[in-house]
Enzyme design. Sequence first.
Site: not given
Length: 373
Positions: A112, A179, A74-75, A135, A299
């Site tokens: 992102g 989320h 996730r950088d 998601d 998942q």
Amino acid sequence: MAQHIGIITSGGDCPGLNAAIRAIGKGGQDAYGMRVVGFLNGFRGLAQDRTMELDDRVLSGIMTYGGTILGTSRDKPNRMTIGDRTRDMTDVIVDTYHRHHLDALICLGGAGTQKNALLLKNTGLNVVTLPKTIDNDVAMTDTCIGFDTAVSIATEAIDRLHSTATSHNRIIVVEVMGHRAGWLALEAGTAGGADVILIPEIPYRIERIVQAIHDRTRKGKRFSIVVAAEGAMSMRDAKMVQKLAMKKNNGENKQVRQNASNQLSAFHEAHVGHTIQLTKQLETLTGQESRLTILGHLQRGGTPSAADRVLATWLGTRCIRALTEQQYGVMLAVQGKEIKLVPLEEVSGKKKFVPPDHPLVGSARLVSTCFGD
Ligand code: F6P
């Protein structure tokens, strides 16, 4: 025409990434004679110049593997932890791109990643992105690589939980990922015939859920399945979050905005696993034994569904065609039966949420699914 291309996978992994890497690699090499190199672990691999040559030998047989052979992280290019410091590695990444004589960089990622890709595009690099995330919340595209598989996994879990819930006359709460967006809960909940579906976009009142469960009991149904997205929240919490978000964005001064931002982060941190509390509340308020299953990273693991393999192959090969047409600075978006090239500026910083009046929400309500509102 682009001859040297780089690929990264960035953000959370998902099934179907390898199928996309295969489609880009094989499509680029076999059809256009391109050289395709992968960078490891997302943007970090570009900062550290860690590569994997994606030749035919490497690409062969990876279609069915889950995860990503390139690794991911996730950088962010402009805020990367290096040792004990956070550094802006954008210039280093730009250097790596030029050192490898890349003509284009393909980034496979979620919301992102679209933002980070735009940042690199603005430094002058030729960037193209593909949407992936279980998601399904990337803006401007109907669907994302990985979503279909996650829906199938969650649906199968709900099916299995049905039989044990029935045998014991229990309430079973199933927490699925998501989320901020409830697409996965909505689709898996609908496919699995959930009695209650809770999503972040429709805040719930506990009394409404209890009432729905009592209604079922009156009809002789002594079990209930509640599918809750990670980010589902009560009406009271939702109001508080909304207030803090307003302050964070429009507060009268920097201090007020910073405080609101800190409080929001603290809330979201504390909200993790809120379904434990929800399950206890339901047991107390209904008097029915209740259990919780958190599906978590299950998942995101394992073999991609046929639909995800097809989607990844379609997007990956269309991406190669976009490069031959020198179409850069775009995300490939599925819109209806077509793939459209959407400027990164139109995707970056946005998310696709479930509209509370979405037709599928309406359908679920018609088959007596309670959304807690
Ligand atoms: O990639 C999306 C997602 O799976 C979300 O649904 C989930 O909230 C999050 O990633 C979990 O992230 P991590 O794998 O970093 O814990």
